[in-house]
Scaffold this motif. Structure first.
Motif, PDB file in Angstrom:
ATOM      1  N   ALA A  16       0.889  -1.473  -0.051  1.00 19.97           N
ATOM      2  CA  ALA A  16      -0.125  -0.028  -0.018  1.00 19.97           C
ATOM      3  C   ALA A  16       0.940   1.289   0.112  1.00 19.97           C
ATOM      4  N   LEU A  42      -6.747   1.208 -11.342  1.00 23.15           N
ATOM      5  CA  LEU A  42      -7.110   0.903 -10.236  1.00 23.15           C
ATOM      6  C   LEU A  42      -7.693  -0.566 -10.160  1.00 23.15           C
ATOM      7  N   LEU A  46      -5.605  -3.943  -8.580  1.00 22.72           N
ATOM      8  CA  LEU A  46      -6.432  -4.917  -7.892  1.00 22.72           C
ATOM      9  C   LEU A  46      -6.340  -6.342  -8.544  1.00 22.72           C
ATOM     10  N   THR A 164      -5.892  -7.951  -0.607  1.00 22.48           N
ATOM     11  CA  THR A 164      -6.011  -7.432  -1.728  1.00 22.48           C
ATOM     12  C   THR A 164      -6.476  -5.774  -1.434  1.00 22.48           C
ATOM     13  N   VAL A 165      -7.697  -5.720  -0.696  1.00 21.43           N
ATOM     14  CA  VAL A 165      -8.347  -4.420  -0.557  1.00 21.43           C
ATOM     15  C   VAL A 165      -7.246  -3.647   0.551  1.00 21.43           C
ATOM     16  N   LEU A 166      -6.713  -4.138   1.230  1.00 19.31           N
ATOM     17  CA  LEU A 166      -5.744  -3.293   2.194  1.00 19.31           C
ATOM     18  C   LEU A 166      -4.656  -2.902   1.208  1.00 19.31           C
ATOM     19  N   ALA A 168      -4.325  -2.351  -1.898  1.00 22.68           N
ATOM     20  CA  ALA A 168      -4.636  -1.485  -2.874  1.00 22.68           C
ATOM     21  C   ALA A 168      -5.419  -0.203  -2.415  1.00 22.68           C
ATOM     22  N   SER A 169      -5.482  -0.014  -0.989  1.00 20.31           N
ATOM     23  CA  SER A 169      -6.453   0.990  -0.422  1.00 20.31           C
ATOM     24  C   SER A 169      -5.828   2.578  -0.780  1.00 20.31           C
ATOM     25  N   THR A 170      -4.434   2.753  -0.931  1.00 25.53           N
ATOM     26  CA  THR A 170      -3.811   3.888  -0.936  1.00 25.53           C
ATOM     27  C   THR A 170      -3.759   4.384  -2.440  1.00 25.53           C
ATOM     28  N   ALA A 172      -6.982   3.237  -4.406  1.00 29.15           N
ATOM     29  CA  ALA A 172      -8.289   3.459  -4.052  1.00 29.15           C
ATOM     30  C   ALA A 172      -8.929   4.817  -3.752  1.00 29.15           C
ATOM     31  N   VAL A 173      -8.275   5.141  -2.669  1.00 30.20           N
ATOM     32  CA  VAL A 173      -8.660   6.337  -1.809  1.00 30.20           C
ATOM     33  C   VAL A 173      -8.549   7.566  -2.805  1.00 30.20           C
TER      34      VAL A 173
END
Length: 224
Positions: A16, A42, A46, A164-166, A168-170, A172-173
């Motif tokens: 991230a 994005l 992911l 994956t979500v964590l 990719a968070s930076t 995605a935000v």
């Protein structure tokens, strides 16, 4: 599943906080085709993270991983090797950081981001997540960690999804924030881009050092 998620957290943070993809998505958001290219990037980010982690989860699952409470020697040696590689990468990042007063050098493809299509941005997202050596090592470690937890299939899939979500968070935000408040995001995004461009080497060196030490510690703990 809880202990596995705890082990995945620092690896997800390692992906991230990678400065290059964050700078890339910021440049896309400041370009004329912001919506399409940033969304494509994005999506590729992911897919790359989830795909690479799943591949190494399946590969590691073919090894004797031991029980969730007692990792196998193979799993421990893999973590030791990955930790050593991350320490080498950390040293390289630290040596290559710009000296005081020196302009940081960025990849040449960044100068062409304003001409990217959504398809090119998607491909770049996959490359930076699944092919970039630093992120690939994190995905290898994540897949090995999930396999070593001896989880049921549903929980293993859930662990990949959480990682994956964590991770990719930076990326995605900023994309979501730009879609919600386009005008208000321009200034903060430009400031963040400048800071990351200047300090990306030091940030990655520190991050790789910490995660490398953690993996070596876990590897040694499984061998003694």
């Amino acid at each position: 599943m809880g202990p596995v998620l705890g082990d995945l957290l620092p690896l997800a943070v390692g992906v991230a906080i990678s400065p290059i993809p964050i700078i890339a998505v910021i440049l896309m958001l400041l370009a004329p085709k912001a919506g399409g290219t940033s969304t494509g990037f994005l999506l590729g980010w992911l897919v790359g993270i989830a795909g690479a982690t799943t591949v190494f989860l399946l590969l590691a699952g073919t090894l004797d991983q031991g029980s969730s409470s007692e990792p196998s020697a193979a799993s421990s040696w893999i973590k030791l090797a990955l930790g050593g590689l991350l320490l080498l990468l950390a040293a390289g990042q630290w040596r290559s950081r710009p000296k005081p007063g020196e302009d940081p050098s960025m990849p040449k493809w960044m100068t062409a981001i304003d001409r990217f299509t959504a398809g090119k941005a998607l491909g770049l997202g996959v490359l930076l997540s699944a092919v970039n050596p630093k992120n690939l090592l994190m995905c290898v470690a994540a897949g090995t960690t999930i396999a070593g937890g001896s989880l049921p299939t549903g929980q293993a899939i859930g662990s990949v999804a959480v990682f994956t979500v964590l991770a990719a968070s930076t990326v995605a935000v900023p994309v979501v924030g730009y879609a919600v408040g386009r005008k208000r995001m321009a200034g903060p995004l430009e400031s963040l881009r400048g800071w990351l461009t200047t300090h990306s080497g030091a940030v990655m060196a520190t991050l790789l050092l910490v995660i490398g030490v953690v993996l070596i510690g876990k590897g040694l703990g499984g061998l003694v």
